[in-house]
Design a protein around this motif. Structure first.
Motif, PDB file in Angstrom:
ATOM      1  N   ASP A 137       4.016  -3.617  -1.278  1.00 28.27           N
ATOM      2  CA  ASP A 137       4.360  -2.826  -2.465  1.00 28.27           C
ATOM      3  C   ASP A 137       4.849  -1.434  -2.112  1.00 28.27           C
ATOM      4  O   ASP A 137       5.771  -0.920  -2.738  1.00 28.27           O
ATOM      5  CB  ASP A 137       3.138  -2.719  -3.388  1.00 28.27           C
ATOM      6  CG  ASP A 137       2.750  -4.063  -3.986  1.00 28.27           C
ATOM      7  OD1 ASP A 137       3.572  -4.634  -4.720  1.00 28.27           O
ATOM      8  OD2 ASP A 137       1.641  -4.547  -3.695  1.00 28.27           O
TER       9      ASP A 137
ATOM     10  N   MET B   7      -2.563  -3.929  -4.974  1.00 22.92           N
ATOM     11  CA  MET B   7      -1.310  -3.591  -4.298  1.00 22.92           C
ATOM     12  C   MET B   7      -1.471  -3.701  -2.794  1.00 22.92           C
ATOM     13  O   MET B   7      -2.556  -3.486  -2.257  1.00 22.92           O
ATOM     14  CB  MET B   7      -0.866  -2.175  -4.678  1.00 22.92           C
ATOM     15  CG  MET B   7      -0.377  -2.050  -6.123  1.00 22.92           C
ATOM     16  SD  MET B   7       0.155  -0.371  -6.518  1.00 22.92           S
ATOM     17  CE  MET B   7      -1.427   0.442  -6.626  1.00 22.92           C
TER      18      MET B   7
ATOM     19  N   HIS C  68      -7.213  -2.653  -3.261  1.00 24.70           N
ATOM     20  CA  HIS C  68      -5.917  -2.647  -2.580  1.00 24.70           C
ATOM     21  C   HIS C  68      -6.070  -3.259  -1.182  1.00 24.70           C
ATOM     22  O   HIS C  68      -7.145  -3.235  -0.592  1.00 24.70           O
ATOM     23  CB  HIS C  68      -5.361  -1.228  -2.482  1.00 24.70           C
ATOM     24  CG  HIS C  68      -5.191  -0.560  -3.811  1.00 24.70           C
ATOM     25  ND1 HIS C  68      -4.196  -0.898  -4.701  1.00 24.70           N
ATOM     26  CD2 HIS C  68      -5.928   0.411  -4.415  1.00 24.70           C
ATOM     27  CE1 HIS C  68      -4.297  -0.146  -5.790  1.00 24.70           C
ATOM     28  NE2 HIS C  68      -5.334   0.654  -5.642  1.00 24.70           N
TER      29      HIS C  68
ATOM     30  N   ASN D  33       3.890   3.774  -6.141  1.00 23.55           N
ATOM     31  CA  ASN D  33       4.291   2.441  -6.557  1.00 23.55           C
ATOM     32  C   ASN D  33       4.445   2.353  -8.066  1.00 23.55           C
ATOM     33  O   ASN D  33       5.356   1.719  -8.585  1.00 23.55           O
ATOM     34  CB  ASN D  33       3.273   1.410  -6.092  1.00 23.55           C
ATOM     35  CG  ASN D  33       3.739  -0.019  -6.340  1.00 23.55           C
ATOM     36  OD1 ASN D  33       4.710  -0.447  -5.748  1.00 23.55           O
ATOM     37  ND2 ASN D  33       3.052  -0.724  -7.217  1.00 23.55           N
ATOM     38  N   GLU D  34       3.553   3.033  -8.801  1.00 24.76           N
ATOM     39  CA  GLU D  34       3.611   2.990 -10.254  1.00 24.76           C
ATOM     40  C   GLU D  34       4.855   3.667 -10.786  1.00 24.76           C
ATOM     41  O   GLU D  34       5.459   3.238 -11.762  1.00 24.76           O
ATOM     42  CB  GLU D  34       2.364   3.678 -10.846  1.00 24.76           C
ATOM     43  CG  GLU D  34       1.076   2.900 -10.564  1.00 24.76           C
ATOM     44  CD  GLU D  34      -0.161   3.653 -11.045  1.00 24.76           C
ATOM     45  OE1 GLU D  34      -0.021   4.844 -11.381  1.00 24.76           O
ATOM     46  OE2 GLU D  34      -1.232   3.028 -11.091  1.00 24.76           O
TER      47      GLU D  34
END
Length: 341
Positions: A86, A1, A28, A338-339
């Motif tokens: 993201d 991400m 990341h 983000n998830e």
């Protein structure tokens, strides 16, 4: 991400350092932007991070800051629009939540300064708000932080990035003889600061012939002021000093506000706050629990008394422990935002 972080002042670099290192090791990546204010650019260069300077510090005064606010947001949007970010995270960057909202990027915002007017748009546009446990809830609600998206972390923000250093600093101090008084002047260009400027001058002139003093200035105007002939004998570094060296050599720390004062208190170093304005909730907590002293009208006798004080300092172990818990809370929140979106 891919994570965007925006730095608008020096302490935010330290705040995110461990998080950036940890999340980078987990695959990341980061887009880093900063405003050219105080020592921010200098410290970012020392970290060897890739970053882009967008904007300079806004001049003091609400009108100047209101004019600068949309101007910098426009520049941020133009720079970030094709970066495929993201999510975004900011500590005290009032620009980040609105910029992220315009770009359709979920964002986390945190701040420990309940007096900052910039919290109002930041709280409004952030998707998640995380505040220290000592942040006055009534202030958060008045500034628009809805209960639905607001959570609280234990301790103070300085513990989030200093919890690993706690034992190291204690070991360094045991092996050395601290002998320097470090002094941090007032944040004279900050929107939230309404106190006097250069109010430590008389005290410095009185102390300089009796103690070894290092003055940690915030910006060039302060450097120019304190390198005048009358302050000869006081060390005024023109570059940011290494935290570990300061903590190891610090006999006493005197701070006119800001994160560095809390950092030293967290490390168990004798600390006096001389902040001239309304104290933050986190500062009131540190003072009430014996981690630091507040003496806005500090004099040389106070300095001598504090140095010769025989009583043991309040242990900072609890603050270090809370800092570790808060760190992992932020790391989990950064990935989880983000998830969940």
């Amino acid at each position: 991400m891919k994570i965007w972080i925006d730095f608008i002042n020096t302490p935010q670099v330290s705040f995110f350092e461990l998080l950036i290192e940890s999340l980078t090791s987990k695959g990341h990546t980061f887009i880093l932007t900063c405003r050219d204010s105080s020592n921010t650019v200098q410290i970012l260069k020392q970290k060897n991070w890739d970053f882009t300077i967008i904007g300079t510090k806004a001049e003091k005064g609400i009108l100047n800051k209101l004019i600068a606010y949309p101007y910098r947001i426009n520049k941020l949007v133009r720079f970030l629009k094709d970066k495929n970010i993201d999510f975004a995270a900011g500590q005290s960057s009032f620009y980040l939540p609105l910029t992220a909202k315009i770009l359709g990027i979920p964002s986390i915002y945190t701040n420990d300064n309940e007096h900052a007017l910039g919290n109002i748009p930041a709280f409004l546009f952030a998707d998640k708000i995380i505040l220290p446990e000592n942040y006055p809830i009534k202030n958060a609600r008045r500034q628009g932080a809805s209960p639905r998206k607001t959570s609280f972390y234990p301790g103070i923000k300085e513990g989030i990035y200093l919890w690993q250093k706690g034992k190291i600093i204690s070991s360094l101090r045991l092996k050395s003889i601290p002998k320097t008084i470090f002094i941090r002047p007032e944040p004279q260009t900050a929107q939230y600061y309404h106190g006097k400027t250069n109010f430590l001058d008389s005290l410095l002139l009185e102390l300089k012939n009796h103690y070894e003093i290092t003055l940690l200035v915030r910006e060039k105007s302060q450097y120019d002021h304190y390198t005048q002939p009358q302050f000869e004998g006081i060390s005024v570094p023109d570059k940011t000093q290494d935290f570990d060296i300061i903590a190891k050599d610090c006999l006493l720390f005197v701070g006119a506000g800001g994160s560095m004062t809390r950092e030293m208190a967290l490390m168990g170093i004798p600390t006096i706050s001389v902040y001239q304005g309304a104290l933050l909730g986190v500062d009131k907590y540190l003072i009430a629990n014996g981690y630091m002293t507040h003496l806005p009208e500090l004099n040389s006798l106070d300095i001598k008394f504090k140095i010769n004080e025989n009583k043991d300092l309040t242990s900072s172990d609890l603050l270090i422990e809370k800092g570790e818990m808060a760190y992992y809370l932020f790391e989990k929140s950064l990935i989880g935002l983000n998830e969940n979106d």
